[in-house]
Design a protein around this motif. Sequence first.
Motif, PDB file in Angstrom:
ATOM      1  N   GLY A  44       0.810  -1.110  -0.007  1.00 34.17           N
ATOM      2  CA  GLY A  44       0.055   0.049  -0.011  1.00 34.17           C
ATOM      3  C   GLY A  44       0.913   1.493  -0.004  1.00 34.17           C
ATOM      4  N   THR A  45       1.979   1.031   0.004  1.00 32.24           N
ATOM      5  CA  THR A  45       2.965   2.346   0.014  1.00 32.24           C
ATOM      6  C   THR A  45       2.971   2.887  -1.416  1.00 32.24           C
ATOM      7  OG1 THR A  45       5.141   1.237  -0.242  1.00 32.24           O
ATOM      8  CG2 THR A  45       4.185   1.838   1.904  1.00 32.24           C
ATOM      9  N   ARG A  46       3.257   4.287  -1.293  1.00 28.31           N
ATOM     10  CA  ARG A  46       3.369   4.934  -2.755  1.00 28.31           C
ATOM     11  C   ARG A  46       4.994   4.950  -2.870  1.00 28.31           C
ATOM     12  NH1 ARG A  46       0.130  10.146  -1.095  1.00 28.31           N
ATOM     13  NH2 ARG A  46       1.499  10.005   0.721  1.00 28.31           N
ATOM     14  N   SER A  47       5.180   5.321  -4.466  1.00 27.21           N
ATOM     15  CA  SER A  47       6.542   5.562  -4.728  1.00 27.21           C
ATOM     16  C   SER A  47       7.130   6.772  -4.069  1.00 27.21           C
ATOM     17  CB  SER A  47       6.777   5.691  -6.292  1.00 27.21           C
ATOM     18  OG  SER A  47       5.978   6.822  -6.638  1.00 27.21           O
ATOM     19  N   GLU A  48       8.357   6.913  -3.881  1.00 26.51           N
ATOM     20  CA  GLU A  48       8.847   8.115  -3.236  1.00 26.51           C
ATOM     21  C   GLU A  48       8.586   9.348  -4.017  1.00 26.51           C
ATOM     22  OE1 GLU A  48      12.591   7.946  -1.033  1.00 26.51           O
ATOM     23  OE2 GLU A  48      12.918   6.019  -1.793  1.00 26.51           O
ATOM     24  N   ALA A  49       8.634   9.151  -5.526  1.00 35.31           N
ATOM     25  CA  ALA A  49       8.338  10.280  -6.323  1.00 35.31           C
ATOM     26  C   ALA A  49       7.074  10.844  -6.095  1.00 35.31           C
ATOM     27  CB  ALA A  49       8.471   9.912  -7.961  1.00 35.31           C
ATOM     28  N   ARG A  50       5.994   9.958  -5.938  1.00 39.33           N
ATOM     29  CA  ARG A  50       4.531  10.431  -5.650  1.00 39.33           C
ATOM     30  C   ARG A  50       4.507  11.044  -4.441  1.00 39.33           C
ATOM     31  NH1 ARG A  50       1.804  11.325  -9.912  1.00 39.33           N
ATOM     32  NH2 ARG A  50       2.166   9.449 -11.604  1.00 39.33           N
ATOM     33  N   GLU A  51       5.274  10.628  -3.292  1.00 38.01           N
ATOM     34  CA  GLU A  51       5.133  11.198  -2.080  1.00 38.01           C
ATOM     35  C   GLU A  51       5.892  12.748  -2.261  1.00 38.01           C
ATOM     36  OE1 GLU A  51       6.931   8.632   1.013  1.00 38.01           O
ATOM     37  OE2 GLU A  51       4.780   7.902   1.353  1.00 38.01           O
ATOM     38  N   LEU A  52       6.902  12.803  -2.892  1.00 38.92           N
ATOM     39  CA  LEU A  52       7.509  14.298  -3.059  1.00 38.92           C
ATOM     40  C   LEU A  52       6.607  14.991  -3.884  1.00 38.92           C
ATOM     41  CD1 LEU A  52      11.378  13.676  -3.379  1.00 38.92           C
ATOM     42  CD2 LEU A  52       9.661  13.836  -1.493  1.00 38.92           C
ATOM     43  N   HIS A  53       5.811  14.689  -4.821  1.00 42.28           N
ATOM     44  CA  HIS A  53       4.654  15.081  -5.762  1.00 42.28           C
ATOM     45  C   HIS A  53       3.751  15.867  -4.605  1.00 42.28           C
ATOM     46  CE1 HIS A  53       1.061  15.375  -7.889  1.00 42.28           C
ATOM     47  NE2 HIS A  53       1.802  15.941  -8.841  1.00 42.28           N
ATOM     48  N   THR A  54       3.338  14.781  -3.847  1.00 43.56           N
ATOM     49  CA  THR A  54       2.286  15.398  -2.604  1.00 43.56           C
ATOM     50  C   THR A  54       3.044  16.570  -2.227  1.00 43.56           C
ATOM     51  OG1 THR A  54       1.272  13.120  -2.604  1.00 43.56           O
ATOM     52  CG2 THR A  54       0.893  14.775  -0.874  1.00 43.56           C
TER      53      THR A  54
END
Length: 257
Positions: A134-144
């Motif tokens: 269920g974890t998002r990619s790191e890129a998606r988290e930084l996008h957030t």
Amino acid sequence: MFFILSKLLDFLLSPALWLVGLLGLGLLVRNARWRPRLLWGALGLLLVLTNPMLVNEALLAWERPPVRLRQLLPHADAGILLTGITEARKLPHDRVYVQQSADRLLHTLWLYRAGRIRRVIISGGSGALHPPPGTRSEARELHTLLRLAGVPDSVILVEERSRNTRENARFTQQLLARHPRIRSTVLVTSAFHMRRAEGCFRQAGLRPATFPAGYYSVNRRALPAFGLMPAEEPLRLWGILLHEMAGYAVYKLLGYL
């Protein structure tokens, strides 16, 4: 296989492991000649690895020096932000947890707000061997985080397949091939990681300007008078530095740089 071996190498390069191993051997060996040598060796290694000034000098020699804003192009088409700064193992997953290296995220935001870059490319999937479900990619988290900081979604590009620095460069090159209008770029990553990152991007045929961030070193004059006193932080910093130096050597050997 390379990804798994890199994680094993990371474990073997732990200074704490060396100390425990040397001390353990010293306690277990019964040989009257070798036992005191091992114990004294463990003590000497402990003094070296816990010395703030020694690790700071090593970091100053390895980290890329800061780049002044006036050294960059007035307006680059995009900044390339490398991941490796979030902590996916921390619960709950209703927020983004960041580490000390998050300075590279702040520097990217700074460049965007200052008008030095027009777009942001975030490169990085997951550096974990087995990412938690269920974890998002790191890129998606930084996008957030960038979106929460007011950066428009229209100026953010995400590459979330890469698992290491070499793949950061390869997959970013493929992304840029689909966006031919992006010609000038600025690579943003931690100062200790910039040598390897810049080499990988050049090997991939890219020539970004570099903007190091996330410094572990401090200026020599900023060290307190008791900088020779043992401390626990240098032990962690030696682990970070040795891991990066070994990674650079392996990449060089394999022709990734």
